[in-house]
Design an enzyme around this catalytic site. Structure first.
Site, PDB file in Angstrom:
ATOM      1  N   PRO A  59       0.827  -1.215   0.000  1.00  0.00           N
ATOM      2  CA  PRO A  59       0.000   0.000   0.000  1.00  0.00           C
ATOM      3  C   PRO A  59       0.857   1.260   0.000  1.00  0.00           C
ATOM      4  O   PRO A  59       1.904   1.303   0.659  1.00  0.00           O
ATOM      5  CB  PRO A  59      -0.819  -0.092   1.288  1.00  0.00           C
ATOM      6  CG  PRO A  59      -0.480  -1.365   1.955  1.00  0.00           C
ATOM      7  CD  PRO A  59       0.578  -2.076   1.158  1.00  0.00           C
ATOM      8  N   GLY A  75       6.868   1.620   3.442  1.00  0.00           N
ATOM      9  CA  GLY A  75       8.027   1.768   2.551  1.00  0.00           C
ATOM     10  C   GLY A  75       7.788   1.465   1.087  1.00  0.00           C
ATOM     11  O   GLY A  75       8.698   0.976   0.405  1.00  0.00           O
ATOM     12  N   ALA A 103      10.784   0.940  -1.842  1.00  0.00           N
ATOM     13  CA  ALA A 103      10.892  -0.327  -2.574  1.00  0.00           C
ATOM     14  C   ALA A 103      10.883  -0.073  -4.079  1.00  0.00           C
ATOM     15  O   ALA A 103      11.655  -0.672  -4.836  1.00  0.00           O
ATOM     16  CB  ALA A 103       9.759  -1.269  -2.167  1.00  0.00           C
ATOM     17  N   ASP A 111      14.193   3.601   5.289  1.00  0.00           N
ATOM     18  CA  ASP A 111      13.419   2.837   4.302  1.00  0.00           C
ATOM     19  C   ASP A 111      14.288   2.291   3.178  1.00  0.00           C
ATOM     20  O   ASP A 111      14.171   1.136   2.783  1.00  0.00           O
ATOM     21  CB  ASP A 111      12.358   3.744   3.648  1.00  0.00           C
ATOM     22  CG  ASP A 111      11.208   4.049   4.579  1.00  0.00           C
ATOM     23  OD1 ASP A 111      11.425   4.020   5.797  1.00  0.00           O
ATOM     24  OD2 ASP A 111      10.098   4.309   4.076  1.00  0.00           O
TER      25      ASP A 111
HETATM   26  O1  PMV Z   1       5.876   6.584   6.612  1.00  0.00           O
HETATM   27  P1  PMV Z   1       7.259   6.212   6.215  1.00  0.00           P
HETATM   28  O2  PMV Z   1       7.454   4.742   5.956  1.00  0.00           O
HETATM   29  O3  PMV Z   1       7.800   7.072   5.100  1.00  0.00           O
HETATM   30  O4  PMV Z   1       8.200   6.521   7.470  1.00  0.00           O
HETATM   31  C1  PMV Z   1       8.472   7.808   7.928  1.00  0.00           C
HETATM   32  C2  PMV Z   1       9.369   7.674   9.105  1.00  0.00           C
HETATM   33  C3  PMV Z   1       9.853   8.976   9.710  1.00  0.00           C
HETATM   34  O5  PMV Z   1      10.750   8.624  10.749  1.00  0.00           O
HETATM   35  C4  PMV Z   1       8.696   9.764  10.312  1.00  0.00           C
HETATM   36  C5  PMV Z   1      10.568   9.856   8.701  1.00  0.00           C
HETATM   37  C6  PMV Z   1      11.831   9.209   8.177  1.00  0.00           C
HETATM   38  O6  PMV Z   1      12.158   9.446   7.003  1.00  0.00           O
HETATM   39  O7  PMV Z   1      12.521   8.506   8.929  1.00  0.00           O
END
Ligand code: PMV
Length: 329
Positions: A112, A118, A122, A164
């Site tokens: 999703p 992530g 990916a 990520d």
């Molecule tokens: O929602 P995502 O998977 O893009 O994760 C964001 C995570 C944060 O710590 C809020 C920002 C980051 O890039 O680490």
């Protein structure tokens, strides 16, 4: 024609705090984005996206054919998706020392979009790998991770950590602290269950909200530090395979994220449904505001409970994926 795939990830611990130099532990999960590229005669990029939250669109750009995709999804999501793919292509051209090469790009993903697991990383990781190999160059996963990070950093206006992209390129459980990224060895098999509310959170806004709280209140700053302590305790529990302890720490981590204002009613509802179904622990994953939660449960009970939870659109099990980016046929 060249195809690559790369896995999604969940944050076991540490999102948001990682933005301020605390460690985080994301884990790759067995859900993949697959990107196929084929060199074109001209310098255009034609993207066909299937199975994403975007539900299928085709867009061509470069030369005189720039046009908006005709899809019923929020424009920022489409713009971000195009930005990620364009960034991946640019990185591949740079790595291969090529210029003005166009590609037909097909994205197939069962991750999703914008939901905290992530998807964009990916797609970027798999896209860079496929496009460089299509141009006759091979990059190692660390280099792909670094180039993918540059793309995310650009698209997200500098608010992205390396979590990520490194996790997706390398696979397994990883530890991120600033620019220090490493894979964690000897990690037990982890019974992840993911619940998805069908929504997306606005990462930039959520990160800005935490930053504002941190600047205004010393206790918010302490909360970010406490998340760092949870990550350090979690790492040691992970090393010893103590899943019960990992679950407790995940619960604690969710509480602190909630205090920082990044949870949502739907996420809290799914977290509680998972706990009541007997999960070892549950928390939101990623930026929050909507999207996914991650729970630990060896049995089927949490997934079943989530499926009957109002506000949960879909729930699935996913093992830790020890493989990162890989070539596909
Ligand atoms: O929602 P995502 O998977 O893009 O994760 C964001 C995570 C944060 O710590 C809020 C920002 C980051 O890039 O680490």
């Amino acid at each position: 024609m060249t195809a690559s795939s790369a896995p999604a990830k969940v944050y076991l611990f540490g999102e948001h705090a990682v933005v301020y130099g605390e460690p985080a532990v994301p884990c790759a999960i067995e859900r993949r984005a697959r990107v196929t590229v084929e060199r074109r005669e001209d310098s255009q990029i034609c993207v066909q996206a299937n199975d994403l939250t975007l539900d299928g669109f085709t867009v061509t750009w470069g030369g005189n054919t720039d046009r908006r995709p005709d899809v019923d999804v929020p424009t920022p999501l489409v713009e971000a998706a195009m930005g990620y793919i364009e960034g991946a292509v640019d990185q591949a051209l740079d790595a291969a020392g090529a210029r003005g090469v166009g590609f037909d790009v097909t994205v197939e993903s069962d991750i999703p979009l914008g939901a905290g697991i992530g998807s964009s990383a990916a797609v970027v990781v798999a896209g860079i790998d496929a496009a460089t190999r299509e141009l006759g160059t091979e990059l190692d996963p660390e280099t792909i991770a670094d180039r993918a990070y540059r793309v995310e950093h650009g698209v997200q206006d500098g608010e992205a950590s390396r979590a990520d992209t490194f996790c997706s390129a390398m696979g397994g459980a990883v530890r991120i602290q600033g620019d220090d990224c490493r894979q964690l060895g000897d990690v037990p098999s982890i019974p992840f269950v993911i619940g998805y509310d069908g929504n997306t959170g606005d990462t930039r806004e959520l990160v800005a909200g935490v930053r504002g709280l941190k600047e205004e209140y010393e206790f918010a700053d302490d909360t970010v530090g406490a998340i760092g302590d949870i990550v350090r305790a979690g790492e040691s529990a992970l090393g010893d395979g103590r899943l019960e302890e990992i679950g407790r720490l995940m619960n604690f981590n969710h509480g602190l994220l909630s205090a920082l204002g990044v949870s949502a009613r739907s996420l809290d509802t799914m977290v509680w449904a998972a706990r009541e179904a007997g999960a070892l622990g549950a928390k939101l994953t990623g930026a929050g505001g909507g999207g996914c939660i991650v729970a630990l449960d060896r049995s089927e009970q949490t997934r079943t409970a989530l499926e009957y939870t109002p506000g949960c659109e879909t729930a699935f099990r996913a093992e830790l994926d020890t493989e990162g980016v890989r070539a596909e046929r």
